[in-house]
Design an enzyme around this catalytic site. Structure first.
Site, PDB file in Angstrom:
ATOM      1  N   GLY A   1       8.680  68.558 -23.972  1.00 27.97           N
ATOM      2  CA  GLY A   1       9.191  70.140 -23.048  1.00 27.97           C
ATOM      3  C   GLY A   1      10.464  69.196 -22.981  1.00 27.97           C
ATOM      4  O   GLY A   1      10.846  68.429 -23.769  1.00 27.97           O
TER       5      GLY A   1
ATOM      6  N   GLU B   1      12.671  71.807 -29.386  1.00 27.09           N
ATOM      7  CA  GLU B   1      12.151  71.217 -28.782  1.00 27.09           C
ATOM      8  C   GLU B   1      11.303  70.115 -29.975  1.00 27.09           C
ATOM      9  O   GLU B   1      11.059  69.171 -30.249  1.00 27.09           O
ATOM     10  CB  GLU B   1      11.708  71.390 -27.679  1.00 27.09           C
ATOM     11  CG  GLU B   1      12.205  71.009 -26.478  1.00 27.09           C
ATOM     12  CD  GLU B   1      12.532  70.213 -26.306  1.00 27.09           C
ATOM     13  OE1 GLU B   1      12.261  68.714 -26.149  1.00 27.09           O
ATOM     14  OE2 GLU B   1      13.238  69.888 -25.027  1.00 27.09           O
TER      15      GLU B   1
ATOM     16  N   GLU C   1      10.803  66.829 -31.645  1.00 27.86           N
ATOM     17  CA  GLU C   1       9.102  66.059 -30.775  1.00 27.86           C
ATOM     18  C   GLU C   1       9.003  65.687 -32.442  1.00 27.86           C
ATOM     19  O   GLU C   1       8.335  64.557 -33.153  1.00 27.86           O
ATOM     20  CB  GLU C   1       8.756  66.581 -29.894  1.00 27.86           C
ATOM     21  CG  GLU C   1       9.190  66.762 -29.103  1.00 27.86           C
ATOM     22  CD  GLU C   1       9.457  65.793 -28.150  1.00 27.86           C
ATOM     23  OE1 GLU C   1       8.643  64.929 -28.523  1.00 27.86           O
ATOM     24  OE2 GLU C   1      10.158  65.826 -27.543  1.00 27.86           O
TER      25      GLU C   1
ATOM     26  N   PRO D   1       4.804  75.691  -6.910  1.00 24.22           N
ATOM     27  CA  PRO D   1       6.132  74.981  -5.793  1.00 24.22           C
ATOM     28  C   PRO D   1       5.692  73.847  -5.866  1.00 24.22           C
ATOM     29  O   PRO D   1       6.614  72.671  -6.289  1.00 24.22           O
ATOM     30  CB  PRO D   1       6.099  75.504  -4.635  1.00 24.22           C
ATOM     31  CG  PRO D   1       5.506  76.874  -4.550  1.00 24.22           C
ATOM     32  CD  PRO D   1       4.568  76.395  -5.683  1.00 24.22           C
TER      33      PRO D   1
ATOM     34  N   GLU E   1       7.732  56.900 -26.472  1.00 28.88           N
ATOM     35  CA  GLU E   1       6.259  56.708 -27.584  1.00 28.88           C
ATOM     36  C   GLU E   1       6.182  58.808 -27.597  1.00 28.88           C
ATOM     37  O   GLU E   1       5.804  58.702 -26.636  1.00 28.88           O
ATOM     38  CB  GLU E   1       5.510  56.065 -27.422  1.00 28.88           C
ATOM     39  CG  GLU E   1       4.919  55.773 -28.324  1.00 28.88           C
ATOM     40  CD  GLU E   1       3.342  54.873 -27.709  1.00 28.88           C
ATOM     41  OE1 GLU E   1       3.082  54.344 -28.000  1.00 28.88           O
ATOM     42  OE2 GLU E   1       3.921  54.625 -26.314  1.00 28.88           O
TER      43      GLU E   1
END
Lengths: 239, 239
Positions: free
Chosen positions: B48, B64, B68, B88, B119
């Site tokens: 992410g 992303e 990735e 929160p 990795e």
DNA sequence: CCCCTTAATAGTCACTGCGACTATAAAAGG
DNA sequence: CCTTTTATAGTCGCAGTGACTATTAAGGGG
């Protein structure tokens, strides 16, 4: 990648938007507030607001729901996270990422003026068009989601008061789906689903209605419908 | 609300988190990255990253995903927004609001090291526990959502290559659900649903398999399954 | 007071979908 | 040539449900 010192990140304003839905006079209504300032001044919009520093989106949504409806207790109400709207241009002033929720109310409070909104009104779903920002889309997504969840969950009871008749429950389906359902078949299906509804020990509704008094039911412990109550419309709309 | 000058608002960091799912050796696998720094250094996490100033969450998720996986073209891949996690305390350093997505890959690329992750590995779903942040929950939500959508949408083809056999499609269901399905019944059901799959004009898979060569199909134009393919397990897991 | 209307409840019937199962076909391997 | 494996074809019976009819119990109007 979660490494704050590897990538710069932009701060965003995060809000919640609420599609507060209820049934009034056998029609789906949504709670809208009139915008007093630019942009979209004078237009109707979904209620909503900014997340406070120590709030989750769910907490903020429930707080806004209480403020806008004026209800003292909103803890039992069904609140459903729809999705997050984050298109760059959705607010002309700045980047605002909004987490949208649908809220379901059994008994709509009177056309109030709670919270800090200039004006708030219940508007029939079919007339709620031309809303501010991307709220038309959020509202449509809310109806789609609720309609779909009626099929395979017990969500319909969230539109009903604590005690209700099977006719009222059926009217929830008919109103949200916009289709007419066969009453005996609906009854058979609902009663055959264990935990969907359970009869109130010794009660029947009497002087209120016009026809034979209906038995009263409560929402049961079940949360899912197996097998689902599939949307297969007949020709007409409900009378 | 939505009046910025009436209420102060807190700026939040907004990220996307991806549960990239695929099928390897008849087991559901998820793409994980090893965290190099605190917090949760050395732990596995979902890939992410932060939203760029001009990106929607969907755009950031697809970016992303490309980074990735190292895949050149991720345009055809199914990306599904799950929900937004905004508690929160979910990141110990600061307020981070994360929009979670599930991504479905037909052919998993090799155990790569793309993007900027130290990795990255494919991990069997059952072994992906103890992840950083609230990623255990996000991953579980992803599997729940995908499993549920297999029932009433054509999502299963997103796990298959462009041309596939009905046996492969059935293995998608069996792997995600963790149940065995009756092959003739599955076949009857899939072929009876118009637009779910369509036969490849003149082809059959030959030398690859062990038994009788299976006919090849493509994903059809349909998006929903009516009636749904309900999850009703038999006793064993697939061989 | 009777009858009509309205709405709830009871029950029937047939068709469809599906779970369970058996049978056949077409490949590979020994 | 056999066994093994997988795909494909077909059968049987039951559960769920759509369509429909009948009965019950209230209110309202003449």
């Amino acid at each position: 990648m979660h490494g704050y010192d590897k990538h710069a990140f932009e701060p965003f304003a995060v809000t919640v938007d609420l599609a507060v839905l209820t049934l009034r006079a056998d029609a789906l209504h949504v709670l809208l507030v009139a915008r007093g300032q630019e942009p979209y001044a004078g237009r109707w919009a979904l209620p909503g607001g900014f997340l406070l520093p120590d709030e989750s989106a769910e907490t903020a949504a429930r707080r806004e729901l209480a403020e806008e409806t004026g209800l003292a207790d909103v803890t039992g109400l069904h609140l459903e996270q729809l999705r997050t709207y984050s298109e760059p241009g959705r607010d002309p002033r700045m980047r605002v990422v909004s987490v949208a929720f649908a809220a379901l109310l059994p008994d709509p409070p009177e056309p109030h003026g709670g919270g800090d909104a200039a004006e708030a009104r219940w508007v029939p779903y079919d007339e709620a068009r031309g809303l501010a920002f991307d709220h038309d889309r959020i509202l449509a997504d809310a109806r789609d989601r609720v309609g779909a969840k009626l099929e395979y969950t017990c969500l319909a009871t969230a539109f009903c008061p604590a005690e209700f008749t099977l006719g009222e429950l059926q009217r929830v389906y008919e109103t949200v789906w916009g289709t007419a359902l066969d009453r005996p078949n609906f009854r058979r299906k609902v009663l055959a689903t264990p935990g969907f509804v359970e009869p109130v020990p010794g009660a029947a509704r009497l002087t209120g209605g016009r026809g034979k008094p209906a038995a009263l039911y409560r929402a049961g412990p079940a949360t899912a419908l197996h097998p689902p109550l599939l949307r297969t419309p007949r020709e007409g709309r409900p009378a």
